[in-house]
Design a protein around this motif. Structure first.
Motif: not given
Lengths: 253, 253
Positions: A180-191, A196-199
DNA sequence: ACAATAGTGTCTTTTAGACAGTATTTG
DNA sequence: CAAATACTGTCTAAAAGACACTATTGT
């Protein structure tokens, strides 16, 4: 191993060049917010004292993937159930190991950091340590520079690129996270993987727009490094692929 | 594994499992408008009489890529200068060859059909033949079904998928064509590899919109199977990657 | 209450897809 | 000239990027 009679002789292994075959593992996780790779300090020659990818010889009765999984447990305590494992590439330059002819198939392994035993838990007493991948490959501070043994820096670069591009069109980012994870968690993986940083708002819209990519889990929780409002938790859905893909910025030429 | 100092002795190849290592080649071209792969009829056991990918043992002093290029010349007359060559994957299941332990690294090779010598020109007298890939892998007519030796059908499937997806984000389609080609030629490559039909006007707009992907060559010519107005010729430009990509239809789940 | 992050709505720009219609060349 | 394909232009739909604003939670 043998079925017939007359060709046995012809295909005797001793009549063909014999190679040692190894598996090397690019084991990555997000540790303290940074994409990190596990390296092992070499005790013997050559490259004594240098850092190297974990790995080892494959047994005569196992596949190289099996060997990768086995070595990973032996040297890091991570079992395959926890890890995503994928073949990367095979490295076969004749002079890649000065001692003998070794062909190595490299694998990528991704794990949530929480699943990790301390690297020192490996069965043999070699020293293992996590290194921040971007600092290692593209050091801003000369102090971060690390010399890798053999062709392992190239393998690591290839592995990083593979993971970066797979984030574009698969749900692979979830392999770095707990169930279980939040969208912020997933976004930080991508970043962190893309460095980079994402919107945030657009990232949310994109991920939720892909059918069956993520499914809500019936609870809210805090993001790994949360400091404000808690967020909806998700788990990985049935979709393996993202279409259309979510692309990194174009690479400059 | 190794921690000692007298490592020369310790790393003697005879103390570790010895493997035979081979390279197999998925050599593809567009022949008579169809995506085709070159297969060789097996003379000996096992799988005698079955069709197999060309390939062979790698020498002790060469890389597997080098071996792939060498075998390709020996068995098909195609030299590397003509061909695009890329590592596909390594196959290492312990029972993939009933005779002995063989680890094989598969390569993809793409050539313009015009560059091809007749396959029979190979140095050893084995029979070689082109097969239409889609007919072979997804036969509508039971007569098209071909049994491939070893795990070569899986290798071919993996190779096809790799080429299909690389067309999405690279200029790889040009590897099937001579230096100068029309947009219709390139479109037919996509249509045949993806086994679909594309909208000609949109295909043109997309390809020409990518900076440095294609450059005009100062002449007009007829498309390979042209029957009407002749068209502008292009050659491959400096761009390796297409951004944004030109995607196949979403795969049904 | 305030800080911080979650989440929504919407406007603009870019790209993809469809398709009508004109232009050129071969036979 | 007729057939066939090359090429252009335009409309529509979908998706990406930017950003303002509201909502909710932890401290």
């Amino acid at each position: 191993m043998t079925t017939e009679t007359n060709f046995l002789e012809e295909y005797d292994a001793r009549k063909y060049p014999a190679f040692a075959v190894t598996s090397d593992i690019v084991l990555m996780t997000i540790r303290r917010g940074k994409l990190s790779v596990l390296l092992i300090e070499r005790a013997g020659h050559p490259f004594q004292g240098a850092w190297a990818l974990p790995g080892g010889f494959i047994n005569i009765d196992e596949s190289s993937e099996n060997a990768a999984a086995r070595e990973m447990v032996e040297e890091t305590g991570v079992t395959v159930d926890d890890a995503y494992l994928e073949q990367l590439k095979t490295y076969s330059s004749p002079d890649r190991d000065p001692r003998m002819r070794v062909v190595s198939t490299a694998y990528i392994a991704l794990v949530p950091h929480s699943e990790l035993a301390t690297p020192e838990a490996g069965s043999d007493a070699k020293r293992a340590q996590w290194f921040a991948v971007h600092d290692l490959l593209d050091p801003r501070d000369p102090e971060d520079a690390v010399a890798l043994a053999f062709d392992h820096e190239q393998i690591l670069r290839d592995g990083l690129r593979r993971v970066q591009s797979k984030l574009e069109y698969t749900a692979l980012g979830t392999a770095f996270l707990d169930e279980a994870f939040t969208l912020a968690d997933l976004r930080r993986i991508y970043e962190e993987v893309w460095n980079t940083t994402l919107h945030a708002a657009n990232f949310r819209r994109k991920m939720l727009s892909v059918q069956n990519l993520l499914e809500e889990v019936g609870a809210k929780g805090s993001s790994v490094f949360g400091d404000g409002r808690s967020a909806q938790l998700y788990r990985r859905g049935s979709a393996e692929l993202m279409y259309p893909p979510f692309m990194m910025e174009e690479v400059e030429v």
